[in-house]
Design a protein around this motif. Structure first.
Motif, short mmCIF file in Angstrom:
data_model
loop_
_atom_site.label_atom_id
_atom_site.label_comp_id
_atom_site.label_asym_id
_atom_site.label_seq_id
_atom_site.Cartn_x
_atom_site.Cartn_y
_atom_site.Cartn_z
N ALA A 135 54.50 48.31 45.83
CA ALA A 135 54.27 47.45 44.67
C ALA A 135 54.09 46.00 45.09
O ALA A 135 53.16 45.31 44.64
CB ALA A 135 55.43 47.58 43.68
N VAL A 136 54.99 45.52 45.97
CA VAL A 136 54.90 44.13 46.42
C VAL A 136 53.64 43.93 47.27
O VAL A 136 52.96 42.89 47.17
CB VAL A 136 56.17 43.74 47.20
CG1 VAL A 136 56.03 42.34 47.79
CG2 VAL A 136 57.39 43.80 46.29
N LEU A 137 53.31 44.92 48.10
CA LEU A 137 52.08 44.84 48.90
C LEU A 137 50.86 44.73 48.00
O LEU A 137 49.95 43.93 48.27
CB LEU A 137 51.97 46.08 49.79
CG LEU A 137 50.67 46.21 50.62
CD1 LEU A 137 50.55 45.07 51.62
CD2 LEU A 137 50.62 47.57 51.33
N CYS A 138 50.83 45.50 46.93
CA CYS A 138 49.69 45.46 46.01
C CYS A 138 49.59 44.11 45.31
O CYS A 138 48.49 43.59 45.09
CB CYS A 138 49.80 46.59 44.99
SG CYS A 138 49.54 48.23 45.68
N ILE A 139 50.74 43.54 44.94
CA ILE A 139 50.74 42.21 44.33
C ILE A 139 50.15 41.20 45.31
O ILE A 139 49.32 40.35 44.93
CB ILE A 139 52.17 41.80 43.91
CG1 ILE A 139 52.64 42.67 42.74
CG2 ILE A 139 52.22 40.32 43.53
CD1 ILE A 139 54.11 42.48 42.39
N ALA A 140 50.56 41.30 46.58
CA ALA A 140 50.04 40.39 47.60
C ALA A 140 48.54 40.58 47.81
O ALA A 140 47.77 39.62 47.89
CB ALA A 140 50.78 40.61 48.92
N ALA A 183 40.12 45.53 44.45
CA ALA A 183 39.98 46.93 44.03
C ALA A 183 41.01 47.81 44.72
O ALA A 183 41.61 48.69 44.09
CB ALA A 183 38.56 47.42 44.35
N GLY A 184 41.24 47.56 46.01
CA GLY A 184 42.23 48.35 46.74
C GLY A 184 43.63 48.18 46.19
O GLY A 184 44.40 49.14 46.09
N SER A 185 43.97 46.96 45.81
CA SER A 185 45.32 46.70 45.29
C SER A 185 45.55 47.42 43.97
O SER A 185 46.62 48.00 43.75
CB SER A 185 45.54 45.20 45.12
OG SER A 185 44.73 44.67 44.08
N VAL A 186 44.56 47.40 43.09
CA VAL A 186 44.71 48.05 41.78
C VAL A 186 44.78 49.56 41.94
O VAL A 186 45.63 50.24 41.33
CB VAL A 186 43.55 47.65 40.85
CG1 VAL A 186 43.60 48.44 39.54
CG2 VAL A 186 43.60 46.14 40.55
N GLY A 187 43.90 50.12 42.78
CA GLY A 187 43.91 51.56 42.99
C GLY A 187 45.21 52.04 43.61
O GLY A 187 45.80 53.04 43.17
N GLY A 204 48.09 51.86 41.10
CA GLY A 204 48.03 52.94 40.12
C GLY A 204 48.48 54.27 40.70
O GLY A 204 49.27 55.00 40.09
N ILE A 205 47.98 54.59 41.88
CA ILE A 205 48.30 55.88 42.50
C ILE A 205 49.74 55.92 43.01
O ILE A 205 50.44 56.93 42.85
CB ILE A 205 47.32 56.17 43.66
CG1 ILE A 205 45.89 56.35 43.11
CG2 ILE A 205 47.74 57.41 44.45
CD1 ILE A 205 44.83 56.38 44.18
N GLY A 206 50.18 54.83 43.63
CA GLY A 206 51.48 54.85 44.30
C GLY A 206 52.65 54.37 43.48
O GLY A 206 53.80 54.65 43.83
N VAL A 207 52.38 53.61 42.39
CA VAL A 207 53.50 52.99 41.66
C VAL A 207 53.43 53.31 40.16
O VAL A 207 54.23 54.07 39.63
CB VAL A 207 53.54 51.46 41.88
CG1 VAL A 207 54.75 50.85 41.17
CG2 VAL A 207 53.57 51.13 43.36
N ALA A 247 47.27 48.13 35.67
CA ALA A 247 46.45 47.51 34.63
C ALA A 247 46.77 46.01 34.50
O ALA A 247 45.86 45.18 34.36
CB ALA A 247 46.69 48.21 33.29
N ILE A 248 48.07 45.66 34.56
CA ILE A 248 48.45 44.26 34.48
C ILE A 248 47.97 43.51 35.72
O ILE A 248 47.54 42.35 35.65
CB ILE A 248 49.98 44.11 34.31
CG1 ILE A 248 50.46 44.85 33.06
CG2 ILE A 248 50.36 42.64 34.23
CD1 ILE A 248 49.86 44.34 31.77
N LEU A 249 48.05 44.17 36.89
CA LEU A 249 47.55 43.55 38.12
C LEU A 249 46.05 43.30 38.01
O LEU A 249 45.57 42.21 38.39
CB LEU A 249 47.84 44.46 39.32
CG LEU A 249 47.33 43.99 40.68
CD1 LEU A 249 47.94 42.64 41.06
CD2 LEU A 249 47.63 45.03 41.76
N ALA A 250 45.30 44.26 37.50
CA ALA A 250 43.85 44.08 37.32
C ALA A 250 43.57 42.92 36.37
O ALA A 250 42.67 42.10 36.60
CB ALA A 250 43.23 45.37 36.80
#
Length: 305
Positions: free
Chosen positions: A51-56, A104-108, A111-114, A120-123
């Protein structure tokens, strides 16, 4: 749009890292992590890391898209002319593709991992910063940073949702605190770099409305920040440790905004009150969210019970 330089220097991995605005991203990552750690419930450490990685990644991708779009503006400002694109170290199209891939990688992955709600909020936060703020608001209105401030306010909400999988009042308040903090933080900076903004035609508040109006609004937002920062305590979402720290930090923020509000800059005066407020505003957010997590650990875990 065309590349801003016909001659490119060898590209280094650090240039792509620079596109993500690491110093800004550190605050984004920290507040996102704090939202995750302060949320009620538990999350598997690996899922939390993702989750934190995706935010970054999302923040870095949005920053790269911002620099892709504003490459010509950055080239005209002393503060930003050494960035990778105007500096000729990264091609504009490469920065765009890098930003899209990260976003795109962060949102995908989120969604899949968390959680798809967190994704959706990240996007939304990426689109808010890269499109609503960068392309639409920033070049058109002096209220750009007020409305656009929402982009940087999403991380703690995303972190919170990654744990709880729903939106409640607490993550909304965390969003609101950063939203209210952003104008005085950024306008303090804008006051001592306003000539740069004026030179490239960006309608920042000091350029369009003047210093006096900007200084008044810094004070107004600083006043409003005091009760808002303490509001998680008022609603029972935190313990007294957070509430008292929030009041002390916010009153210190307000105290530093007073000399900014009631002065006019003079040539060569160094803008010391403005620089002090800007520097403290960064420390303020780190401290406030750090105490939020400490409060959660101490009171929610019953360590002082």
């Amino acid at each position: 749009m065309t590349d801003s330089s016909a001659l490119y220097l060898p590209t280094d991995w650090r240039d792509f890292l620079s596109l993500t605005k690491p110093r800004v991203m550190s605050l984004v990552i920290f507040t996102g992590l704090c939202g995750l750690l302060a949320a009620p419930g538990t999350i598997h450490p690996l899922v939390g890391f993702v989750a934190v990685l995706c935010i970054a990644m999302g923040a870095g991708g949005a920053a790269a898209l911002n620099q892709w779009w504003e490459a010509d503006i950055d080239a005209g400002m002393k503060r930003t002319q050494s960035r990778p694109i105007p500096g000729g170290r990264v091609r504009r199209t490469d920065a765009r593709d890098f930003g899209i891939a990260l976003s795109a990688g962060s949102v995908g992955l989120m969604g899949i991992g968390v959680s798809w709600l967190a994704a959706a909020i990240l996007a939304l936060s990426i689109v808010y910063y890269a499109v609503v703020y960068t392309i639409w608001l920033k070049p058109r209105t002096p209220q750009n940073i007020v409305i656009g401030g929402g982009a940087g306010a999403f991380p703690p909400m995303i972190g919170w949702i990654a744990v709880t999988h729903d939106i409640t009042l607490m993550p909304v308040l965390l969003f609101a605190i950063i939203f209210m903090w952003t104008p005085p933080h950024f306008w303090a900076l804008a006051l001592f770099v306003q000539t740069d903004y004026a030179k490239v035609g960006i309608p920042m508040m000091p350029v369009v409305k003047g210093e006096a109006s900007t200084r008044r609004q810094i004070l107004i937002y600083s006043v409003l920040l005091v009760p808002l920062a303490a509001s998680p305590w008022f609603i029972g979402g935190t313990g007294a440790m957070y509430g008292i720290a929030a009041l002390v930090l916010s009153l210190a923020f307000l105290a530093l905004s007073l000399p900014v509000a009631f002065r006019r800059s003079e040539p060569g005066d160094g803008m010391k009150p403005e620089k002090r407020l800007f520097a403290f505003s960064i420390l303020y957010l780190f401290a406030l969210f750090g105490v939020l997590v400490a409060d959660r650990l101490i009171y929610a875990q019953g360590w002082l019970a």
